[in-house]
Design an enzyme around this catalytic site. Sequence first.
Site, short mmCIF file in Angstrom:
data_model
loop_
_atom_site.label_atom_id
_atom_site.label_comp_id
_atom_site.label_asym_id
_atom_site.label_seq_id
_atom_site.Cartn_x
_atom_site.Cartn_y
_atom_site.Cartn_z
NE ARG A 1 10.17 2.52 13.54
CZ ARG A 1 11.11 3.02 14.21
NH1 ARG A 1 10.95 2.81 15.58
NH2 ARG A 1 11.96 3.88 13.82
NE ARG B 1 11.19 -3.34 13.02
CZ ARG B 1 11.87 -2.44 12.60
NH1 ARG B 1 12.22 -2.21 11.16
NH2 ARG B 1 12.47 -1.53 13.39
CG HIS C 1 6.17 -0.66 11.52
ND1 HIS C 1 7.37 -1.71 11.26
CD2 HIS C 1 6.98 0.34 11.34
CE1 HIS C 1 8.19 -1.03 10.97
NE2 HIS C 1 7.85 0.19 11.24
CD GLU D 1 0.17 -1.21 0.01
OE1 GLU D 1 -0.76 -0.74 -0.73
OE2 GLU D 1 1.02 -0.51 0.47
CB SER E 1 10.78 -0.95 7.15
OG SER E 1 10.17 -0.80 8.49
CG PHE F 1 0.06 0.31 4.83
CD1 PHE F 1 -0.63 1.41 4.70
CD2 PHE F 1 1.66 0.45 4.80
CE1 PHE F 1 0.03 2.62 5.16
CE2 PHE F 1 2.09 1.69 5.42
CZ PHE F 1 1.16 2.86 5.51
CG ASP G 1 6.60 6.46 10.86
OD1 ASP G 1 7.26 7.40 10.82
OD2 ASP G 1 7.03 5.24 10.62
#
Lengths: 315, 276
Positions: free
Chosen positions: A166, A9, A108, A57, A36, A82, A116
């Site tokens: 991630r 990322r 992610h 979103e 993030s 998401f 998570d």
Amino acid sequence: MSVKKLPNRDGYGHGLIELGKSNPDVLVLDADLAKSTRSDWFQKEFPDRFFDLGIAEQDMLGTAAGLALAGKIPFVTTYGVFVAGRAWDQIRTTICYAGINVKIAGAHGGVSVGPDGATHQALEDIALMRVLPGMTVVVPCDAIEAKKATISVAEINGPCYLRFAREATPVFTKEEDFFQIGKANVLNDGSDVTIIACGPIVYESLLAAEQLQKEGISTRVINMHTIKPLDEEVILKAALETGAIVTAEEHQIFGGLGGAVAEVLAKNNPTPMEMIGVKDTFGESGTPEELAEKYELTSNDIVKAVKNVLSRKKD
Amino acid sequence: MVPQSNENLQAICKDVRADIVKMTAAAGSGHPGGSLSSVELLTALYFNVLNHRPEEPNWPDRDRFILSKGHVCPVLYSVMARTGDFPVEELMTLRKFGSRLQGHPNVKALPGLESSSGSLGQGLSIANGLALAAKLNNKSYRVYCLMGDGELQEGQIWEAAMTAPHYGLDNVCAIVDYNNLQIDGKCDEVMGINPLAKKWESFNWHVIEIDGHDLAQVLKAYEEAANHKEQPSVIIAHTTKGKGVSFMENVAGWHGKAPNKEELEKALQEIYGGGI
């Protein structure tokens, strides 16, 4: 072999900054995850061209569509689960059906998201995105390729999905390496078997090939960074020349890269195949290493899959 | 375009109503109820308010209209054709194989459309994006978005309702066709949306409440919305589903059903016979 590690990322963040400098129409939208996803790097450089849409979103995708209809190039950014899941209908009806030029970044991806747990580990996003007509789907293997992919999708006029991970993972491609969307990179040539992989697991595939080499198995490794449009030519060539294929991805074994490769082979040249991926289950909390082990995503698992497929190889 | 007198607009509304029943009858399916309730809202908008050039559909400075409740495309197709976007005769191809007039709007098929729609709740977000782009590009165009009342049950509408005032999008004008009917019955009974004006007010919108079949009120509302600064405006238009055709009025069953031959004849007689 010691290798520098970065989350891919980061490449997205660097790519956005470069795009921000070269193209004033590039905008970035996020849904409260800017730090993030690294979209905050762009925000710091170009505060007037960054928009937080809050934890909404579906609205973010629609707003991006409107901006794109007026000539902007919006990059919408959040976690893969998401965006690809929650806003799928917005991507389908508002964006893809109309062929709108929106770039979607899903951070992610995969169980390597770690602690998570399952809710935040995108494992279905490649399938959900590649089934949409007109969508380009790119899964970069490291931070350098992620930057190139980010810059490249801005040149396409149409919807694109970029998938990032991630965790810090090995940076093993080079700035000067050739990169073109829709054109796979053969990283290691071989004649006995081919591993086709996307995302950070490409590195594991290279480690597997190295291991196999020691055992006298010549392994081709293909970095299939673009899932759609799929480089069918390189797949068929590998099937013809090596006669056995293993796919590897940090995604459900259904519908992702493995599925896409299987479709091509089944139609053109049925070839023994094994698939490395998450096997019809959800992830859980743990360290990326623990989870890779449990869900059989390591180089050792790839080696095993290669041996299985070789045992099924036609004469 | 030259603005039409109120009298002319009334006459055009009759033609638009006739188009809606004829088109859906010819198609054998479609959505006449909610189309008929939006006739004055869209006729006034397309003929007297919306700054657009049918001969140049992609003119960058045009006002934009987003049909969020895509199923009422018969009324939109009619006003588009009657303002010159395409020949009126083409209206009768609605929903047929090969037609540019898809059962729900397809922006790729028909120039003059701004978005594809059909899955509810998505239009206001698109309108916001277009309006935000106008602010970024220093353009003065306005963006209009028609939504159904039942459609307001979609959560995305309220996400978008937060976004527009947050970014000061006073160039957005939302329109709610409040005919109080949806497929399963009265909105109040299916899933209540009241107090509606208070909801929008509490989301920081400028609210204008009108009789959506009174052309003078409709035109005045568009003007008030255009003059209201620093806040987006929403016009809550109280309407009658199926307006203008007695047997369709206030009957949920006419949400998505085409009239047969006899019903069409009766409808046309009512539309042109007694006025509305």
